[in-house]
Structure formats: structure tokens, C-alpha cells
Design a protein around this motif. Sequence first.
Motif, short mmCIF file in Angstrom:
data_model
loop_
_atom_site.label_atom_id
_atom_site.label_comp_id
_atom_site.label_asym_id
_atom_site.label_seq_id
_atom_site.Cartn_x
_atom_site.Cartn_y
_atom_site.Cartn_z
N LEU A 72 3.93 1.35 2.82
CA LEU A 72 5.08 2.22 2.64
C LEU A 72 4.75 3.65 3.03
O LEU A 72 3.60 4.09 2.91
N ASP A 73 5.76 4.38 3.48
CA ASP A 73 5.63 5.78 3.88
C ASP A 73 6.54 6.61 2.99
O ASP A 73 7.77 6.45 3.02
N LEU A 74 5.97 7.50 2.19
CA LEU A 74 6.75 8.30 1.25
C LEU A 74 7.54 9.40 1.92
O LEU A 74 8.36 10.06 1.27
N GLY A 75 7.31 9.66 3.20
CA GLY A 75 8.18 10.55 3.95
C GLY A 75 7.78 12.00 3.99
O GLY A 75 8.60 12.87 4.33
N TYR A 76 6.52 12.33 3.67
CA TYR A 76 6.11 13.73 3.69
C TYR A 76 6.14 14.33 5.08
O TYR A 76 6.21 15.55 5.23
N PHE A 77 6.10 13.49 6.09
CA PHE A 77 6.12 13.97 7.47
C PHE A 77 7.30 13.39 8.24
O PHE A 77 7.23 13.18 9.44
N GLY A 78 8.40 13.12 7.51
CA GLY A 78 9.65 12.84 8.19
C GLY A 78 10.13 11.40 8.18
O GLY A 78 11.25 11.14 8.62
N ALA A 79 9.35 10.46 7.70
CA ALA A 79 9.82 9.06 7.67
C ALA A 79 10.98 8.94 6.69
O ALA A 79 11.10 9.69 5.72
N SER A 80 11.84 7.97 6.95
CA SER A 80 13.05 7.77 6.14
C SER A 80 12.70 7.23 4.76
O SER A 80 12.09 6.17 4.62
N PHE A 86 0.84 -1.20 0.00
CA PHE A 86 0.00 0.00 0.00
C PHE A 86 0.88 1.25 0.00
O PHE A 86 1.85 1.33 0.76
N VAL A 87 0.49 2.25 -0.81
CA VAL A 87 1.21 3.53 -0.84
C VAL A 87 0.19 4.67 -0.85
O VAL A 87 -0.75 4.67 -1.65
N HIS A 88 0.38 5.62 0.04
CA HIS A 88 -0.51 6.78 0.17
C HIS A 88 -0.16 7.87 -0.84
O HIS A 88 0.84 7.77 -1.56
N GLY A 89 -0.98 8.90 -0.88
CA GLY A 89 -0.78 10.00 -1.81
C GLY A 89 -0.09 11.20 -1.18
O GLY A 89 0.31 11.19 -0.01
N TRP A 90 -0.01 12.28 -1.98
CA TRP A 90 0.70 13.50 -1.56
C TRP A 90 -0.02 14.14 -0.38
O TRP A 90 -1.25 14.22 -0.34
N GLY A 91 0.77 14.64 0.57
CA GLY A 91 0.21 15.35 1.72
C GLY A 91 -0.46 14.45 2.73
O GLY A 91 -1.09 14.94 3.67
N CYS A 92 -0.32 13.15 2.57
CA CYS A 92 -0.91 12.19 3.50
C CYS A 92 0.18 11.24 3.99
O CYS A 92 1.36 11.36 3.62
N GLY A 93 -0.22 10.31 4.86
CA GLY A 93 0.70 9.32 5.38
C GLY A 93 0.07 7.95 5.38
O GLY A 93 -1.09 7.77 4.97
N PRO A 94 0.79 6.94 5.84
CA PRO A 94 0.28 5.57 5.80
C PRO A 94 -0.93 5.33 6.69
O PRO A 94 -1.61 4.32 6.54
N ASP A 95 -1.25 6.28 7.58
CA ASP A 95 -2.41 6.12 8.46
C ASP A 95 -3.73 6.06 7.69
O ASP A 95 -4.72 5.54 8.21
N ILE A 96 -3.74 6.56 6.44
CA ILE A 96 -5.01 6.53 5.69
C ILE A 96 -5.46 5.10 5.41
O ILE A 96 -6.63 4.86 5.13
N TRP A 97 -4.52 4.14 5.49
CA TRP A 97 -4.86 2.75 5.18
C TRP A 97 -5.39 1.99 6.38
O TRP A 97 -5.84 0.84 6.22
N GLU A 98 -5.35 2.56 7.57
CA GLU A 98 -5.73 1.81 8.77
C GLU A 98 -7.15 1.24 8.69
O GLU A 98 -7.36 0.06 9.01
N PRO A 99 -8.17 2.01 8.26
CA PRO A 99 -9.52 1.42 8.17
C PRO A 99 -9.61 0.29 7.15
O PRO A 99 -10.34 -0.69 7.36
N VAL A 100 -8.87 0.40 6.05
CA VAL A 100 -8.89 -0.64 5.02
C VAL A 100 -8.23 -1.91 5.55
O VAL A 100 -8.74 -3.02 5.38
N LEU A 101 -7.07 -1.75 6.19
CA LEU A 101 -6.35 -2.91 6.73
C LEU A 101 -7.16 -3.59 7.82
O LEU A 101 -7.15 -4.82 7.93
N GLU A 102 -7.88 -2.80 8.61
CA GLU A 102 -8.74 -3.39 9.64
C GLU A 102 -9.85 -4.21 8.99
O GLU A 102 -10.17 -5.32 9.45
N ALA A 103 -10.44 -3.68 7.92
CA ALA A 103 -11.51 -4.41 7.23
C ALA A 103 -10.98 -5.68 6.56
O ALA A 103 -11.69 -6.68 6.44
N LEU A 104 -9.72 -5.65 6.14
CA LEU A 104 -9.12 -6.79 5.46
C LEU A 104 -8.56 -7.82 6.43
O LEU A 104 -8.39 -8.99 6.06
N ASP A 105 -8.23 -7.38 7.63
CA ASP A 105 -7.53 -8.23 8.60
C ASP A 105 -6.24 -8.77 7.95
O ASP A 105 -6.01 -9.97 7.88
N GLN A 106 -5.42 -7.83 7.47
CA GLN A 106 -4.17 -8.17 6.80
C GLN A 106 -2.98 -7.50 7.50
O GLN A 106 -2.38 -6.55 6.99
#
Length: 230
Positions: free
Chosen positions: A34-42, A8-28
Motif C-alpha cells: 500500500l502507498d499512503l500517498g505522501y508523494f501523490g499516490a491516490s 505491507f505499509v511504509h512509514g511517514w516521509g517514505c513510500g512503498p519503494d522501501i519494501w523492494e529489497p524485502v520483497l525481492e528476498a521473499l520472492d512474493q
Amino acid sequence: MIGPRLVFVHGWGCGPDIWEPVLEALDQPSACVLDLGYFGASQSDTQQRLDAVLRGSLPLLAVGHSLGFLWLLSRGGWPKGTRFLGINAFGRFAAEDGFSQGVSQRMLARMQTGLQRDAVQVVNNFRDRCGVGPVRSDAVCVPVLQEGLTELMALDARPALARLAEVPGTVKVLAGEHDPIVSPDMTQASFPPGVPVEWESEGGHMLPLTHPHVCAEAVRCMMSQNLENS
């Protein structure tokens, strides 16, 4: 049959947290997010994680939101049988000759200039348009945000999509009819006819947050299908 590994990869101005509801629904829990680093991730850590999944023998289901989809398609080396799910996605974002449906290059350039003056205002104005909350001023990573805008201006995955669309089931798109960032005209113009687009009549730009179960069901369907030439 073992299904594809999820990335999973998020879009501009967002972070990987946007996937949390989807991952919860999938139980995966083993999905690679992946974190593209807009808020400091490596970014180097992100590249290492991507390299690790690309080295595997299993095909992948690469799920990208907005720029994340374009970012995924711009990477090479995908294992045979890999497929792609775009959510609020596009094959090209910026307008050019022959693609008037895209966003003006001047507007993206103004955003780049604005990042130099007041980055958090630019990011939070964008997030407000998307319908998500603000981020703190100490969180934004201006060079990476600038790089993301450059990618939005330059990347064009339409040739790659035309090739992928030759194998039915390789690419699918979820789109919101009321997306304030990616217009329906842009969506339709930036994908070849062989790519199916599923429209959410009440959807905006943040389907992973507003329609997580729809996104999860699309993931399940793509994970379970057999590709013709995979």
C-alpha cells in the motif's frame, strides 16, 4: 496449508519503494503493497486495495514500518487469524502523561508548521536522519504529510496490542538498537510484555533497506506458524 496474504505499509516521509529489497528476498510478487500517498499516490485507491484484502477469507500478515505499523493497527475488520509484524515500530509515538518515552508533541507541531513553509526541507531533513536520500520538491503532498503527523501525535495502539498479545505469535517487532527516530526506550515502553522484540545491534530506522533478509526471515517465520486460536 495456505499461508496468510501479505500486506505491507511504509512509514511517514517514505513510500512503498522501501519494501523492494524485502520483497525481492521473499520472492512474493503477489504481496499487497500500500502507498499512503505522501508523494501523490491516490489515497482512495489505497483504501480500495485495503478493503479488497479485508474482504477476503484468508488471514493476513500485516507488515508495517514505523507509522505504517500504527496505521495498520488503527484499521479494523481484520480477518480471523491475522497477525502483525512491526519493523522500527511503536504502539504510540507522541509523548503524553504516563508515556514520557515518546516524542514531544511540540516537535511534531513544529514539523507541521514547517511543512507549510518548506515542505521538502522538512521531509528531506527527516529522511536524512533516517539514512535515506532526498525527494524532489514537486513530489511532496503536503496535506497527506500533515495528516500523517497528526496520526503520529494522536494514534495509540497500545490497548489493541494488549488484546492481540493474549494470543502468542500474533504480533512481533523488529527494532534497531541505533534507531534515531524510535528509541529503544520508546520501543520497550509502547509494547506490552507479551510482544516479542528482536533487536538488531547495528540497525537504524530503515531495517527494510539495511537488513532486508532479516525482515524477510521474520515474515517467513510468521507466515509459517500456526496461531493457537486462529
